[in-house]
Write a protein that holds these residues in place. Structure first.
Motif, PDB file in Angstrom:
ATOM      1  N   ARG A  11       0.831  -1.207   0.000  1.00  0.00           N
ATOM      2  CA  ARG A  11       0.000   0.000   0.000  1.00  0.00           C
ATOM      3  C   ARG A  11       0.858   1.247   0.000  1.00  0.00           C
ATOM      4  NH1 ARG A  11      -5.310  -0.269   3.785  1.00  0.00           N
ATOM      5  NH2 ARG A  11      -6.395   1.126   2.392  1.00  0.00           N
ATOM      6  N   ALA A  12       1.901   1.237   0.812  1.00  0.00           N
ATOM      7  CA  ALA A  12       2.823   2.368   0.849  1.00  0.00           C
ATOM      8  C   ALA A  12       3.507   2.533  -0.511  1.00  0.00           C
ATOM      9  CB  ALA A  12       3.853   2.183   1.959  1.00  0.00           C
ATOM     10  N   PHE A  13       3.813   1.408  -1.161  1.00  0.00           N
ATOM     11  CA  PHE A  13       4.399   1.446  -2.498  1.00  0.00           C
ATOM     12  C   PHE A  13       3.470   2.168  -3.472  1.00  0.00           C
ATOM     13  CE2 PHE A  13       4.468  -0.682  -6.711  1.00  0.00           C
ATOM     14  CZ  PHE A  13       5.717  -0.269  -7.147  1.00  0.00           C
ATOM     15  N   LEU A  14       2.181   1.799  -3.468  1.00  0.00           N
ATOM     16  CA  LEU A  14       1.238   2.418  -4.393  1.00  0.00           C
ATOM     17  C   LEU A  14       1.060   3.904  -4.106  1.00  0.00           C
ATOM     18  CD1 LEU A  14      -1.406  -0.413  -4.774  1.00  0.00           C
ATOM     19  CD2 LEU A  14       0.194   0.429  -6.504  1.00  0.00           C
ATOM     20  N   TYR A  15       1.052   4.297  -2.834  1.00  0.00           N
ATOM     21  CA  TYR A  15       0.963   5.728  -2.522  1.00  0.00           C
ATOM     22  C   TYR A  15       2.236   6.452  -2.934  1.00  0.00           C
ATOM     23  CZ  TYR A  15      -3.571   5.579  -0.306  1.00  0.00           C
ATOM     24  OH  TYR A  15      -4.923   5.456  -0.087  1.00  0.00           O
ATOM     25  N   ALA A  16       3.390   5.805  -2.794  1.00  0.00           N
ATOM     26  CA  ALA A  16       4.659   6.406  -3.235  1.00  0.00           C
ATOM     27  C   ALA A  16       4.673   6.572  -4.747  1.00  0.00           C
ATOM     28  CB  ALA A  16       5.832   5.564  -2.754  1.00  0.00           C
ATOM     29  N   VAL A  17       4.123   5.608  -5.473  1.00  0.00           N
ATOM     30  CA  VAL A  17       4.019   5.718  -6.927  1.00  0.00           C
ATOM     31  C   VAL A  17       3.165   6.928  -7.276  1.00  0.00           C
ATOM     32  CG1 VAL A  17       2.996   4.635  -8.987  1.00  0.00           C
ATOM     33  CG2 VAL A  17       4.457   3.299  -7.472  1.00  0.00           C
ATOM     34  N   ALA A  18       2.073   7.121  -6.553  1.00  0.00           N
ATOM     35  CA  ALA A  18       1.183   8.257  -6.828  1.00  0.00           C
ATOM     36  C   ALA A  18       1.899   9.589  -6.602  1.00  0.00           C
ATOM     37  CB  ALA A  18      -0.047   8.185  -5.943  1.00  0.00           C
ATOM     38  N   GLU A  19       2.784   9.644  -5.618  1.00  0.00           N
ATOM     39  CA  GLU A  19       3.492  10.887  -5.317  1.00  0.00           C
ATOM     40  C   GLU A  19       4.679  11.105  -6.252  1.00  0.00           C
ATOM     41  OE1 GLU A  19       4.504  10.828  -1.195  1.00  0.00           O
ATOM     42  OE2 GLU A  19       2.417  10.593  -0.593  1.00  0.00           O
ATOM     43  N   ASP A  20       5.119  10.053  -6.934  1.00  0.00           N
ATOM     44  CA  ASP A  20       6.251  10.126  -7.842  1.00  0.00           C
ATOM     45  C   ASP A  20       5.764  10.668  -9.178  1.00  0.00           C
ATOM     46  OD1 ASP A  20       8.880   9.780  -8.673  1.00  0.00           O
ATOM     47  OD2 ASP A  20       8.561   7.713  -9.297  1.00  0.00           O
ATOM     48  N   HIS A  21       6.333  11.760  -9.612  1.00  0.00           N
ATOM     49  CA  HIS A  21       5.907  12.357 -10.879  1.00  0.00           C
ATOM     50  C   HIS A  21       6.605  11.641 -12.033  1.00  0.00           C
ATOM     51  CE1 HIS A  21       4.498  15.249 -13.757  1.00  0.00           C
ATOM     52  NE2 HIS A  21       5.740  15.392 -14.199  1.00  0.00           N
ATOM     53  N   VAL A  22       5.812  11.000 -12.877  1.00  0.00           N
ATOM     54  CA  VAL A  22       6.347  10.342 -14.067  1.00  0.00           C
ATOM     55  C   VAL A  22       6.069  11.281 -15.244  1.00  0.00           C
ATOM     56  CG1 VAL A  22       6.217   8.352 -15.605  1.00  0.00           C
ATOM     57  CG2 VAL A  22       5.966   8.042 -13.132  1.00  0.00           C
ATOM     58  N   ASP A  23       7.109  11.867 -15.772  1.00  0.00           N
ATOM     59  CA  ASP A  23       6.975  12.778 -16.910  1.00  0.00           C
ATOM     60  C   ASP A  23       6.894  11.937 -18.174  1.00  0.00           C
ATOM     61  OD1 ASP A  23       6.883  14.999 -18.500  1.00  0.00           O
ATOM     62  OD2 ASP A  23       9.044  15.351 -18.431  1.00  0.00           O
ATOM     63  N   GLU A  24       5.693  11.791 -18.693  1.00  0.00           N
ATOM     64  CA  GLU A  24       5.495  10.951 -19.876  1.00  0.00           C
ATOM     65  C   GLU A  24       5.823  11.695 -21.149  1.00  0.00           C
ATOM     66  OE1 GLU A  24       1.608   9.254 -19.863  1.00  0.00           O
ATOM     67  OE2 GLU A  24       1.879   8.343 -17.922  1.00  0.00           O
TER      68      GLU A  24
END
Length: 117
Positions: free
Chosen positions: A104-117
């Protein structure tokens, strides 16, 4: 298995199934709002809740719903899909998903990580 919104743990992560968007990832903090990004039953190839349990998109009268496919988490599968998303869509090819062990923490960290597409 009939699921209620209380059964589905936040957040929800959805992976697109069509065309150039295939493998594209949507992250939605509130499972009930996940349906807002879906236009068609064929839009989503894979979906997981915050415990890495696989979800299935089902048609219901007037729209769609998500239901839990299995209570057994598929964490390795879900993480592999997130890694694939980063490798396919991040402009900075060196960008990797956050290294967080709790799913769960991983998924929230992914959400906070900006992926510049």
């Amino acid at each position: 298995m009939a699921s209620t919104w209380e059964d589905i743990a936040d957040p929800v992560v959805l992976f697109a199934s069509v065309g150039n968007m295939r493998g594209h990832m949507w992250w939605v903090g509130d499972p009930a709002l996940a349906l807002d990004v879906i236009e068609d039953l064929s839009d989503v190839e894979h979906a997981y809740d915050g415990l890495a349990r696989p979800l299935r998109l089902v048609r219901e009268s007037g729209g769609f719903n998500l239901e839990i496919v299995s209570e057994e988490p598929r964490e390795a599968e879900m993480r592999a899909r997130v890694h694939s998303y980063y490798s396919r869509f991040a402009r900075n090819r060196a960008q990797q998903p956050p290294e967080v062990s709790d799913v769960r923490a991983f998924l929230y960290a992914v959400a906070e990580d900006h992926v510049d597409e």
